[in-house]
Every structure is written in C-alpha cells, then in structure tokens.
Design a protein around this motif. Structure first.
Motif, short mmCIF file in Angstrom:
data_model
loop_
_atom_site.label_atom_id
_atom_site.label_comp_id
_atom_site.label_asym_id
_atom_site.label_seq_id
_atom_site.Cartn_x
_atom_site.Cartn_y
_atom_site.Cartn_z
N ARG A 188 55.92 -43.61 87.55
CA ARG A 188 57.07 -43.72 88.45
C ARG A 188 57.72 -42.37 88.65
O ARG A 188 58.12 -42.02 89.77
CB ARG A 188 58.11 -44.67 87.85
CG ARG A 188 57.77 -46.09 88.11
CD ARG A 188 58.99 -46.98 88.17
NE ARG A 188 58.54 -48.36 88.01
CZ ARG A 188 58.72 -49.09 86.93
NH1 ARG A 188 59.42 -48.62 85.93
NH2 ARG A 188 58.23 -50.31 86.87
N ASP B 141 56.31 -39.61 88.52
CA ASP B 141 55.45 -38.82 89.39
C ASP B 141 55.59 -39.19 90.84
O ASP B 141 54.98 -38.57 91.70
CB ASP B 141 53.97 -39.04 88.99
CG ASP B 141 53.59 -38.19 87.80
OD1 ASP B 141 52.48 -38.40 87.26
OD2 ASP B 141 54.39 -37.33 87.42
N GLY B 142 56.38 -40.25 91.13
CA GLY B 142 56.62 -40.60 92.52
C GLY B 142 55.66 -41.64 93.06
O GLY B 142 55.59 -41.87 94.25
N CYS B 143 54.94 -42.27 92.16
CA CYS B 143 54.01 -43.29 92.63
C CYS B 143 54.75 -44.55 93.03
O CYS B 143 55.65 -44.99 92.33
CB CYS B 143 53.03 -43.60 91.50
SG CYS B 143 51.61 -44.52 92.06
N GLY B 144 54.36 -45.12 94.17
CA GLY B 144 55.01 -46.36 94.61
C GLY B 144 54.64 -47.50 93.69
O GLY B 144 53.64 -47.44 92.97
N GLU B 145 55.44 -48.54 93.72
CA GLU B 145 55.19 -49.66 92.81
C GLU B 145 53.83 -50.28 93.04
O GLU B 145 53.12 -50.64 92.11
CB GLU B 145 56.30 -50.71 93.02
CG GLU B 145 56.45 -51.64 91.83
CD GLU B 145 56.79 -50.89 90.56
OE1 GLU B 145 57.63 -49.98 90.61
OE2 GLU B 145 56.19 -51.20 89.51
N PHE B 146 53.48 -50.42 94.30
CA PHE B 146 52.18 -51.01 94.58
C PHE B 146 51.05 -50.12 94.07
O PHE B 146 50.04 -50.60 93.59
CB PHE B 146 52.03 -51.27 96.08
CG PHE B 146 50.88 -52.18 96.39
CD1 PHE B 146 49.67 -51.68 96.85
CD2 PHE B 146 50.99 -53.55 96.18
CE1 PHE B 146 48.61 -52.52 97.12
CE2 PHE B 146 49.92 -54.38 96.44
CZ PHE B 146 48.74 -53.87 96.89
N PHE C 37 50.67 -50.64 90.50
CA PHE C 37 49.97 -51.90 90.29
C PHE C 37 48.47 -51.71 90.49
O PHE C 37 47.67 -52.08 89.64
CB PHE C 37 50.51 -52.94 91.27
CG PHE C 37 49.68 -54.19 91.35
CD1 PHE C 37 48.88 -54.44 92.45
CD2 PHE C 37 49.68 -55.08 90.29
CE1 PHE C 37 48.09 -55.59 92.51
CE2 PHE C 37 48.89 -56.23 90.35
CZ PHE C 37 48.10 -56.48 91.46
#
Lengths: 295, 312, 408
Positions: free
Chosen positions: A193, A195-200, A203
């Motif tokens: 998170r 690192d800026g990764c989206g929730e999807f 997943f």
C-alpha cells in the motif's frame, strides 16, 4: 535421510538399526496399516457401486451381492441411455453449471474474503455476521419463492437460474476470510500500500497467489457442491435435455423396479470427472505450497 | 485512510469505497435472490398455506405456527433429539479422526499421500442415490456384509465379547440411528481430512524441523505445536460441521427412503420440516420450524465463535 | 386428412410443443401412445419430462404453488390424489370444453371418485389401476397340505394356515404383519367411506375396524408367521427367491415384477387369489391432469383422451407394460382370458378384473398419507414393544388430529 554408520563394537555407543528397520519402525507400520485399512473401508462402498454397475438387477439384489465385476455393463449403459437419451448432454450441463459457479465463486469470494480479512471499514464485523447468517438459512423452503423469482425474470428452464444465485456463496467468503486472515502477512500488504499499489492490485498480485491452496480447496468443494445439487435444478429445469446429472440419475427411480445397474453405471460415469478434478486440484494444492515460502 | 491515491491519467476510486466494492457482489446477489425467499418464508410462517392450492390460498395465522411447533409438535421434539444425537455421534468422531489422520498423512506418507487422500475423499463425491443402494445392501440384516463382518468379529477370542452375537436389524429404531451415523461419518471424514491437511500444509516447514531437532516426539508436536496453529481451520471446520449436522437431510432421508425409519428414529429436523411441508401439506408450520432451526443453528454457531473463534 | 395436414403445416412455422411431466414407469405407457398421437396431430412435438416418483410430485407441488414452471399435462399417482385434487391450479374437466362427466360410466367407481373433489369438480382422468390380489406359492401350500380357500375364507383361517405352513415347511406366510393391517382396515367399507377419515374429516382410527386389524397383525406376529421384512428390500426379494416367504398381497402388477426380476426362477409355482374375506382394494393407480396455466390445453386434452379414453391404447399398454387398464371396455378385451405362464397357466387377469369391479369407491382424504404413517408407527410399537392396542390407537388418534388441525 542418511544412514548412520555402524560404530566400532565395544566403543560404548549403540549400534543403530539397519536401513529398512530404521525407516519402518513398528509404530509407523501400525500407523500405515490403520490408515490404509481405513482408506480401503472408505473405498469399499464406491468399489461396490462400480461392481453393481456391471450386473443386472437380479444379481445386485441377490444374496450375497456380487463382489466382483460381471458382464452386464454394456446392457446397463444401453438401458441408461435408453431411459436418459440426453445423458451425455446432462453431463455437459453439469460441467457447465458447476464450472461457471466455481470460477465465479473463486473470484468473488476471494475478493470479499480479502475485504473482510485485510481491510478495516465501518460495519465490517456486522456485515460479516450477516454473511454468516445466510449460511444458516434452511434450504427447500426457498423453492417456491425461487420459482416465482425465476418466472418473473424469465429464467425458468435456463441454466442462468442455477449459476447466478450461487455465484458468490457465503461458505466461500467465510473460508477465504479465514485463510487470508491467517496466512497473508500484514507487513506485505502494508508495504504494498505504501508503494502506492491499488487495492485491487494488492488483491491480484499479492493475496491471490498466496491463497492458491485455499482456492484449490474452495474450487473443489464448490464444484462438487454444485455438481451434486439437485434441489435447484428440480424446480427450475423443465426439459430433460437440460437436466443436470443428479436429476437425471434420480429420474431412473420409479415405483418398484429401479434399474439399479444402470443407475450405478450412470453414477460411476458421473463421478469420474469429480475424481479427475480432485487429482488435479490436489496436485495443485501441493505445488502451491512448495512454490514459494510465505515469507 | 481517506487520502486519495491517484495514478497519473486515471481516476482511482477512493480507497474507502474499495471494501464495499469488494463485498458488493455477495450483497447484490443476496438482495436479488436471497432476500425474497427469506422474506417470503418469514411471511409464510405467519400464515396457514396449503401450497398446491396456489398462492391465493394463504390465510393469516399469526404466531399460531410457532406456538404449535414449540408446544405441541412432538414430532419436532423427537426429530430434534435425533438431530442432536446424530450431530454428536456422526460429527464428533469425524474431527477426532480427521485431525490426527491429516497430521499423519502429512508427516508420514510420502509417495502415496495423494492416492490415500483421494480414497478418503471418494465418499464425499459419490452420488447419494448410488450410495443409498450400496449401503442398503451392506446393512441388510441377513445378507449384508456389515452383519457378516460383525459375526466374524464376534468369533474373535478376546475382543469377540464386544460384538453382538445375533445379526443386527438395522431397520430397528436405535440401530437406524447408528447406521445413519456410520454413513455420515463415512461420507465426511475425508472432507474434513482434506481441510485439515490443506491447513497443515501451509504451516512453515521450519516449525517441524525445529521440533524434530529439539527431539520433540511426534505426538507432542501434534498436540502442542500443530494443533494450536490449526485453530482457525478447526474453527472453520467445526462451524461447518455444526451447520451441516443441524441441517442434515440427505443421508437420513435416502437411507430410510424418506420414512425416518421405524419409530421415526432417523428423522432429523430437516426431514421433519420436509414432511410437514410436503406430506402434511402445511407450508406455514414448516416455515416456522425452519426459522426455529435457524435460531438454534445461530445460537450454536455463536457459541462456537466464543469458544474457538480467534480474536483479531 | 391431407388437407388438414397441409393447413397445419402452412399455418405454424415452429413446431407446437406439448410438455408432459411424468415418472417411471408410467412414462413408458405415455411413450407407447405417442406414435398414435403423432398420427392425429402431426407437427406437434411432445416433450416428455421424467422425474423420480417422489421428485415429480415435489416439483409439481412447488410449480402449482408458484403458478409457474408448469407442464401442459401432469401425471399424478393415486397416493397423491388427495392433495392435488383440491388444487385450484388444475382444470375442472367437467366444465366446457372438456365436458368429461359424460365419461363417468366408462370407469370403475373407485377410480373415477378419486379424481373428484369435495366440491364435485373433476380434476383428472384415470389411466391405469392396480387391483389387489393375493399371490401365493402353490407348491409350498401343497406341501403343507393347505389350499387356497384356507387362506381366503377367513382371517383366522389365514393365520392358522400360516402356522401350519411354518411348521411343515419353515416358510413365512407373509412378509410383514403390517401388510395384514393394511388389508384388514379396508375390509367392509362401502362407497363414500374413507379408510382413515370419514366424509366429514373425523379420524376413524379408534374404531373396531382398526382394533381388529391391529389384533390380526399382533396375532400374526405372535404366531411367527411373518418374516418382518420391508417390501422391496433385499431380504424381501430374496425371501421370494428362496421360497422363504409364501405369499404377498399387492397390486396385480406384482406378478410382472416377480417374473422379471424378483424371482424368475419360481415361474409356474405362483398363483393369484382374491384377497381374504372378500376384501377388494386397489394398489395405486395413475391419473393425468391439465394445469390451468397451460398454454396448450386443447392439445393436452387430446392427449389425455388418448391415454384415458382410448380402448386400444389401454389394451396396448396392458399387453406391453403390464399396466392394468382402468377403462371398463378395455377390461373386456380377449387378452384377459389368456393364461399366464408364470402363474401356472392361470387366467388371473379375469380375477383381477373382478376385483376391480368389486372395489368400493372409498373417499380419499388429503391427509391419508399422514394417518397411514402415524398408524404404521403405532403398530410398530405394538409389535415390537408390546404397547397396548387401545393405547396405541388412542395415541394414533391424538397424533393424527394434531397434524391435521389445519383442515379447512
């Protein structure tokens, strides 16, 4: 496992057992024997079913029942196909419905499991309790309202009516939440998170690969549950060429004389795909684990 | 977190909406296909309805159905006893056997593990109709293999005294229950084994290595190291077992050909529900019983949650 | 004929579909009639939907309850007629355009009355029936010095004969004492009376009739003449195969089952007799009804007429499938006088026809299955646990009245 070398006699240290005896101490032999005996007991009724598939009715209902294969398999299969001319199509429909339900469940349940396990949002626990509660609801009283709903939607006699309602089951959500919650490390998710990764993305790229064993198990039980379900098809399917397998096999049962040989032949044919699926899924279960440590 | 994260050139859904998006498929489907039957059955439980007469034949009955089910329905009481009995006798052994079995399969079986697990899993995937035929042949009083085996075991020198000398009539009331319990055990022990095995296999290998290096015995490893780690899975499996056994329908129905056996000893609550709905033609009372059953299962699950559920 | 065919072909583009829901083995008789139907109505595709006996009635109950997912023609078994005959979802065949009431005289009374509900509406037509007979092993009886009359003259004689048979040959006379109860409670009933309930719906189990039936069953059990095996179980069929059970009272179709798969090796050794003490009863019977929601009512009515009112069709089903015709004119066919090899050449069909003629038109109650189940359970307690008969009947009555409290 390396074998220990025998020591010098008289040196005071115990001489270890030779190779075979070391790998098979008595407790292990007994343990194996019990487990294998148990497995054979599990297998026995199934074996009997296969045997019955090769005998005529008179032979099956005789005393003692046959324990070895007979020669009526061809007759039984032809009787099966005569009574159920669409049997192969029924198999196909079962595959289609079970397959679709499984794929949808795997995707949607792991999404929901991810949310319940890893995300903190208002109402989370209450909503999960609702999900759990729906698992407790009794089955066949829903038959009449289901027919009404499907009639209203125009989905009667169509397989959508079997696939869509079961596309995201509470059992799957429960299972995935348990699994994700106990095996996916929070640090990994938090790091992603940050690192800026989206929730999807989290997943899809992190959680899903880690939960392959659970997905395998869930896929297996969803497929089997859908395959064996007959209440749903009973009330919405009205054409024999659209039946699923359990309904078709049950349609052989009449008053008095059921063609048991044909029924067992049909049941044996119907169980083979499930067996195959299990073999594939269990291999994946093992592979999924050895592929990469959790850490 | 309410910070809005955006990739360049693309609008990102606010993070706080994501959880709701993820769980929405379930609730949408439930609203479409689950809610109506739920409300329908609640409404139905307050009415008197003879189903084959059509929808217009519903008559208001208030709480009559519930009162009847709780106070005057002897069949419900008897079937509740049967269900609880079967839950204990059929269900508890499954887990007592499946846990150590899964552990043993994990640690001791190498090459044939898949095959053995497959054999244990077979009962779960076999069609119930074929199973009923096979078991009625096996449990036949004079000609069944099980009675034959019991007779043989009775001949054993020491243990023989434990086994009955006369063939057991599995159609008799008490014996019917044991027959159903045996079949339920047979059918689900493999399923539980697979669940536990899949959980054990996710445990880090070092756990076992460390135990072995420390000289901990297998039994102690199992009891003190593995079992606590399996707690989430045990909770899950036991929850399913509670729900499944209180809703048990298929096996007793098929084994007793829908009759519940002599003396109704094999009739579970779900079977009683079915009888009230389709034989007595009383859908209203059947709905009331279904909701009472729901309350019972909810209570049992809540209890299970308190005992085994992990605090997070 | 050609003109109508051409006209029909020209008018409809897609074939007309008629859906008929049925169960084994009734669907065989249905399929037998399809060629004749196709000749009269070319271009009509008949979709036969088969489900198991129980599943079928469950599915139909659900469909009628919801008013959806209904076929055009529904098969119904006698056991379920009590429930379905009251349904508002089935067409009243006495109304136009069916006007089937004029056909009443073509059927035995009991078959016709089963399809008529309390309001006088005719909800279905019968297509077959199963007049009851006493099948017995001629050779076993002979070995014990017994004759058919010893079995049929009186119930006391029946039990005594059973004891003699057991003593001399070791065979049981009956499979289960419950069978005797089932027959005995149907003795002496007249048209319009019900087995478990009277016309007003009052429970009849605490009557002399039931008491005698329970006593008979208990006497049979005490006399050791019943094998205690359930019908259709392994022990039951093996009992016939081995000559361990000497008689069975059931619908006449049992003869076919015995010959085909239960005990083919005993061909020629069986005979058929009327039920003891002149009781006449029918086992089962099938009906067809047309749902109100059907869109092909006219065609469904055509098919129904073919199945129920066509003499040739009924005889054909009788010859091929052993389905005893319910149509009185079909019962006059020469086929009935033919000797039956399995029964040692006895022309038993005539006897069965006679039984059908004597069977009273009993009042069918929707709660009959409930009462049957309760009475069965109570008799089990009497037989196994020595419960007092009076207590058992009193408990049966209390339980039945509890479960039928919803009676409208």
């Amino acid at each position: 496992m390396s074998t220990l070398l025998p020591t010098q006699a008289g040196s005071g240290r115990a001489v270890p057992l030779s190779g075979w005896r070391r790998r098979w101490p008595l407790p292990r032999v007994i343990g194996h024997a019990i487990v294998i005996a148990g497995a054979l007991l599990m297998f026995a009724p199934f074996y009997l079913m296969m045997v019955f598939a090769t005998h005529t009715n008179a032979e099956i209902l005789s005393v003692p029942p046959p324990l070895w294969f007979g020669d009526a398999l061809r007759d039984n299969l032809s009787l099966l196909l005569e009574r159920l001319p669409f049997f192969w199509r029924n198999l196909g429909w079962s595959f289609y419905v079970a397959g679709a339900v499984t794929v949808l469940n795997l995707l949607l349940c792991s999404l929901a499991g991810h949310a319940f396990a890893l995300l903190d949002f208002p109402g989370r626990d209450r909503l999960f309790a609702v999900v759990l509660a729906t698992m407790l609801l009794p089955g066949f009283l829903g038959m009449v309202p289901t027919v009404l709903t499907m009639a209203w939607l125009g989905w009667l006699n169509e397989h959508k009516a079997l696939i869509v309602p079961g596309a995201c089951g509470a059992l799957g959500i429960f299972m995935m939440r348990q699994y994700i919650g106990s095996t996916v490390p929070r640090e990994l998710v938090d790091a992603a998170r940050l690192d800026g990764c989206g929730e999807f993305g989290i997943f899809w790229r992190i959680v899903l690969p880690l939960t392959l064993p659970a997905l395998g198990t869930l896929g297996l039980i969803t497929f089997i549950g859908s395959w064996n379900n007959f209440m749903g098809p009973l009330v919405v399917i009205r054409d024999m060429d659209l039946y699923t397998v359990p309904l078709a096999l049950r349609a052989l049962q009449g008053s008095g004389q059921t063609p048991w040989g044909a029924l067992c032949a049909g049941a044996a044919v119907a169980v083979l795909p499930l067996l195959l699926l299990f073999v594939v899924a269990s291999r994946r279960l093992i592979d999924g684990l050895t592929a990469g440590a959790v850490k | 977190m309410t910070r809005r994260l955006t990739w360049p050139h693309r609008w990102r859904m606010p993070r706080r909406w994501m959880p709701y998006l993820f769980i929405s498929p379930f609730f949408v489907l439930f609203a479409a296909f689950g809610l109506f039957p739920l409300l329908f059955s609640i409404v139905l439980s307050l009415h008197n309805w003879d189903a084959s007469a059509g929808l217009g034949a519903m008559q208001w009955a208030g709480l009559d159905n519930y009162v009847y089910a709780l106070t005057r329905d002897d069949g419900l009481r008897a079937s509740l006893f049967n269900t609880l009995w079967l839950a204990l006798a059929g269900c508890v052994p499954q887990h007592l056997v499946a846990l150590p079995l899964a552990y043993y399969l994990h640690t001791a079986f190498r090459r044939w593990r898949n095959g053995v697990v497959g054999l244990y899993f077979l009962p779960f995937i076999t069609s119930t109709v074929a199973v009923s035929l096979v078991f009625s042949a096996l449990f036949s009083k004079d000609f069944g293999a099980i009675n034959a085996a019991l007779r043989g075991l009775h001949e054993l020198p020491l243990l023989g005294a434990l086994f009955p000398s006369a063939p057991i009539d599995w159609d008799q009331a008490e014996n019917t229950r044991w027959m159903i319990a045996i079949v339920v055990f047979w059918r689900y022990v493999g399923w539980n084994t697979v669940l536990y095995l899949s959980a054990i296999q996710t445990l880090p290998r070092d756990l076992f290595e460390a135990a072995r290096v420390d000289g901990v015995s297998e039994r102690q490893t199992f009891l003190h190291i593995v079992l606590p780690q399996l707690r989430p899975m045990i909770f899950f499996a036991v929850t399913l077992a509670i729900i499944g056994s209180l809703q048990l329908f298929e096996e007793p129905f098929i084994l007793t050909s829908g009759t519940g056996g002599s003396g109704q000893a094999g009739k579970t609550v779900a079977m009683h529900l079915y009888t009230v709905a389709f034989t007595d033609g009383d859908f209203g009372t059947a709905s009331a019983i279904a909701w009472l059953l729901f309350l019972l299962i909810a209570a049992a699950t809540w209890l299970n949650n308190r005992l085994l559920g992990r605090q997070r | 004929m050609l003109l109508t065919c051409a006209a029909a072909g020209g008018v409809s583009a897609a074939p007309v579909r008629l859906t008929v829901a049925s169960y084994p083995d009734l669907d065989q008789a249905l399929k037998l009639a399809l060629p004749a139907f196709a000749r009269r109505h070319p271009g009509v595709e008949v979709n036969v939907v088969t489900l198991s006996h129980k599943d079928h009635h469950t599915a139909m109950t659900t469909a009628l309850a919801a008013g959806a997912a209904l076929p055009d023609l529904i098969a119904l078994d006698m056991d379920f007629m009590g429930k379905f005959v009251d349904s508002a979802g089935l067409e009243d065949l006495s109304r136009p355009p069916y006007l089937a009431r004029s056909q009443e005289s073509r059927f035995p009374r009991y078959a016709w009355q089963a399809a008529v509900n309390r309001r006088g509406e005719l909800k279905a037509l019968p297509v077959d029936t199963g007049p009851g007979a006493l099948f017995y092993r001629h050779d076993l009886l002979a070995r014990a010095g017994l004759q058919e009359a010893d079995l049929t003259r009186s119930w006391t004689g029946f039990v005594d004969a059973g004891r003699a048979l057991k003593a001399k040959t070791g065979a049981y006379l009956v499979a289960h004492a419950q069978d005797l109860k089932d027959i005995r409670i149907r003795a002496g009933l007249a048209d319009g009376e019900g087995v478990f309930f009277d016309r007003q719906g009052r429970t009849q189990v605490q009557t002399e009739r039931f008491r005698r039936a329970f006593e008979l069953a208990l006497r049979a059990r005490d006399g050791g003449i019943d094998a205690g095996v359930r019908a259709w179980s392994n022990e039951w069929s093996e009992g016939f195969r081995r000559g361990a059970i000497a008689t069975q009272m059931m619908g006449c179709w049992l003869g076919g089952h015995l010959k085909r798969w239960i005990a083919p090796g005993t061909a020629g050794l069986w005979r058929s007799a009327p039920l003891p003490e002149g009781v006449a009863a029918a086992w089962g019977g099938s009906f067809y009804a047309i749902p109100v929601h059907s869109r092909q009512k006219a065609l469904a009515w055509e098919l129904l007429q073919l199945l129920a009112l066509d003499r040739d069709q009924q005889v054909a089903a009788f010859r091929a499938l052993d389905a005893f015709p319910v149509l009185l004119s079909a019962q006059e066919d020469g086929f009935l006088s033919e000797p039956i090899d399995f029964l040692g050449g006895q022309p038993a069909r005539l006897q069965w026809r006679d039984a059908a003629r004597r069977t009273p038109a009993l009042a069918i109650d929707r709660y009959d299955p409930v009462a049957d189940e309760v009475v069965r359970t109570e008799l089990d307690l009497v037989l196994l646990r020595r419960k007092s008969i009076d207590q058992a009947l009193a408990d049966a009555r209390a339980t039945i009245e509890r479960r039928v409290r919803r009676r409208a």
